[in-house]
Scaffold this active site. Structure first.
Site, short mmCIF file in Angstrom:
data_model
loop_
_atom_site.label_atom_id
_atom_site.label_comp_id
_atom_site.label_asym_id
_atom_site.label_seq_id
_atom_site.Cartn_x
_atom_site.Cartn_y
_atom_site.Cartn_z
CB CYS A 116 -1.02 0.20 1.07
SG CYS A 116 -1.83 -1.38 1.14
CG HIS A 256 -3.22 2.94 2.26
ND1 HIS A 256 -3.78 2.81 0.95
CD2 HIS A 256 -3.49 2.02 3.17
CE1 HIS A 256 -4.21 1.35 1.06
NE2 HIS A 256 -3.92 0.92 2.30
CG ASN A 286 -6.60 -1.49 1.27
OD1 ASN A 286 -5.84 -1.07 0.34
ND2 ASN A 286 -5.87 -1.92 2.33
O1 UT7 Z 1 -3.72 -1.80 3.45
C1 UT7 Z 1 -3.03 -2.13 4.54
C2 UT7 Z 1 -3.61 -1.97 5.91
N1 UT7 Z 1 -4.60 -2.79 6.15
C3 UT7 Z 1 -5.48 -2.16 7.04
O2 UT7 Z 1 -5.28 -1.37 7.62
C4 UT7 Z 1 -6.57 -3.28 7.76
C5 UT7 Z 1 -6.64 -2.94 9.13
N2 UT7 Z 1 -7.71 -3.51 10.00
C6 UT7 Z 1 -8.81 -3.26 9.87
O3 UT7 Z 1 -9.41 -2.37 9.15
C7 UT7 Z 1 -9.73 -3.69 10.88
O4 UT7 Z 1 -9.16 -4.52 11.74
C8 UT7 Z 1 -10.88 -4.68 10.34
C9 UT7 Z 1 -11.77 -3.87 9.68
C10 UT7 Z 1 -10.22 -5.75 9.40
C11 UT7 Z 1 -11.52 -5.75 11.39
O5 UT7 Z 1 -12.22 -4.72 12.18
P1 UT7 Z 1 -12.10 -5.00 13.75
O6 UT7 Z 1 -13.01 -3.78 14.33
O7 UT7 Z 1 -10.79 -5.16 14.25
O8 UT7 Z 1 -13.12 -6.22 13.97
P2 UT7 Z 1 -12.41 -7.56 14.46
O9 UT7 Z 1 -11.48 -8.19 13.63
O10 UT7 Z 1 -11.97 -7.48 16.10
O11 UT7 Z 1 -13.74 -8.45 14.67
C12 UT7 Z 1 -14.68 -8.06 15.35
C13 UT7 Z 1 -16.01 -9.45 14.99
C14 UT7 Z 1 -15.30 -10.48 15.25
O12 UT7 Z 1 -16.45 -11.24 15.78
P3 UT7 Z 1 -16.16 -11.91 17.51
O13 UT7 Z 1 -14.90 -12.70 17.55
O14 UT7 Z 1 -16.30 -10.47 18.16
O15 UT7 Z 1 -17.53 -12.71 17.62
C15 UT7 Z 1 -15.22 -11.07 13.84
O16 UT7 Z 1 -15.33 -12.49 13.52
O17 UT7 Z 1 -16.57 -9.24 13.84
C16 UT7 Z 1 -16.50 -10.40 13.21
N3 UT7 Z 1 -16.13 -10.04 11.82
C17 UT7 Z 1 -17.17 -9.81 10.94
N4 UT7 Z 1 -18.45 -9.70 10.92
C18 UT7 Z 1 -19.35 -9.60 10.15
C19 UT7 Z 1 -15.17 -9.93 11.06
N5 UT7 Z 1 -15.07 -9.79 9.84
C20 UT7 Z 1 -16.71 -9.65 9.65
C21 UT7 Z 1 -17.26 -9.37 8.54
N6 UT7 Z 1 -18.77 -9.03 8.58
N7 UT7 Z 1 -16.79 -9.02 7.39
#
Ligand code: UT7
Length: 329
Positions: A116, A256, A286
């Site tokens: 990125c 980004h 992204n």
């Molecule tokens: O370009 C390079 C840089 N990349 C990035 O910057 C990405 C960085 N990371 C992020 O943007 C975020 O961490 C995410 C958007 C990927 C995830 O957001 P989060 O607030 O960190 O969520 P999480 O991973 O802690 O997930 C929370 C919950 C989980 O369920 P439990 O364990 O709380 O029951 C996940 O299983 O949300 C669940 N989950 C989803 N639910 C519905 C994860 N993905 C999804 C989904 N739809 N697509």
């Protein structure tokens, strides 16, 4: 006359016409428009057709950038493509772009892989080559077909990424204090395994479980989120300090586009309101190396950039790479 600074002569962008909405994605994996919007700010992304390759997206963006600069492919004497989704590992996508555009053969063409942050890395390389005085006109492109490496069964990643391309034409100027004022780059390879396409061989984190196929993009989202905010904030502060600028002297930040919450956090840390940030993650998700040049082109075309303004580009990505650039228009 000697080369004093590197300026952006034109910009262009291109995104495939196929729009994939959050609602449509909810029929593919267990997710919802509400979850995706509130956690990421993404509403839709573009998906390239099966026969539409990264080089095709790059060519469209490059054509638009050349038209904007009122130049033709024969004027170009350097081509750099930033991408993590080249048409194939070899040859470089830049060579395919050269051929498709009819760019001269006495011109170096190569790819840069800094994920990125790739576009900012490529800007630095191009700017140094222009500075050498041996080149006069560089085409710098960020292009990605991430849909080809996303695991469409993995809801934690597939909702985040999209396809697209952006390009700039760079030239030399004899005027001081315009164009690229400075670029600062870095990388922290110890965290390489947190975001990878396939597994990094030495890292137990992704020593694949039987269900994880090696060619897909894999990400530890939570860890990446924290590192992204910290690295982008520090990188922005570093370059501002180096150039003795305050954040409020930046007319527009072009970050980004990975997650609206990351951009929000940086806005708070830099104490610069969100109005000073260009955001299009809602429409493209992204797009890795394409993200910043696509945003930069849209910002210019939307009239968000005026002569004399200073813009700050700031990115973070796999590697883990990070970097910033200051541009005076
Ligand atoms: O370009 C390079 C840089 N990349 C990035 O910057 C990405 C960085 N990371 C992020 O943007 C975020 O961490 C995410 C958007 C990927 C995830 O957001 P989060 O607030 O960190 O969520 P999480 O991973 O802690 O997930 C929370 C919950 C989980 O369920 P439990 O364990 O709380 O029951 C996940 O299983 O949300 C669940 N989950 C989803 N639910 C519905 C994860 N993905 C999804 C989904 N739809 N697509």
């Amino acid at each position: 006359m000697g080369h004093v600074s590197t300026v952006i002569l034109g910009s262009g962008s291109y995104a495939p016409s196929r729009v994939l909405t959050n609602d449509e994605l909810s029929t593919v994996v267990e997710t919802s428009d509400e979850w995706i919007r509130t956690r990421t700010g993404i509403r839709e992304r573009r998906i390239a057709g099966e026969t539409e390759l990264t080089s095709d997206l790059a060519v469209e963006a490059a054509r638009a950038a050349l038209a904007d600069a009122k130049l033709t492919p024969t004027d170009v004497d350097l081509v750099i493509v930033a991408t993590v989704t080249p048409d194939s590992p070899m040859p470089a996508t830049a060579c395919l772009v050269q051929h498709k555009l009819g760019i001269r053969s006495d011109v170096p063409c190569f790819d840069v892989n800094a994920a990125c942050t790739g576009f900012i890395y490529a800007l630095d390389v191009a700017s140094a080559m222009l500075n050498s005085g041996r080149y006069r006109c560089a085409l710098v492109i960020g292009a990605e077909k991430l849909s080809s490496v996303v695991d469409w069964r993995d809801r934690t990643t597939c909702v985040l990424f999209g396809d697209g391309a952006g390009a700039v034409v760079l030239g030399a100027s004899e005027q001081p204090d315009v164009g690229i004022l400075g670029i600062k780059l870095g990388a922290s390879g110890e965290n390489a395994a947190l975001l990878a396409i396939g597994s990094t061989p030495s890292d137990p984190l992704f020593q694949s479980s039987a269900t994880t196929e090696r060619r897909y993009l894999q990400m530890k989202g939570k860890e990446i989120f924290k590192l992204a905010v910290r690295a982008m904030d520090e990188s922005a502060r570093d370059i501002l300090e180096q150039h003795k600028l305050r954040a409020d002297q930046i007319a527009l930040v072009i970050p980004h586009q990975a997650n609206l919450r990351i951009i929000d956090a940086i806005s708070q840390y830099l104490e610069l309101p969100m109005e000073r940030f260009f955001v299009n993650v809602d429409r493209y998700g992204n797009t890795s190396a394409a993200s910043i040049p696509l945003a930069l082109d849209e910002a210019r075309r939307a009239g968000r950039i005026r002569a004399g303004d200073i813009s700050l580009l700031v990115a973070f990505g796999a590697g883990l790479t990070y970097g910033s650039a200051l541009i005076r228009w």
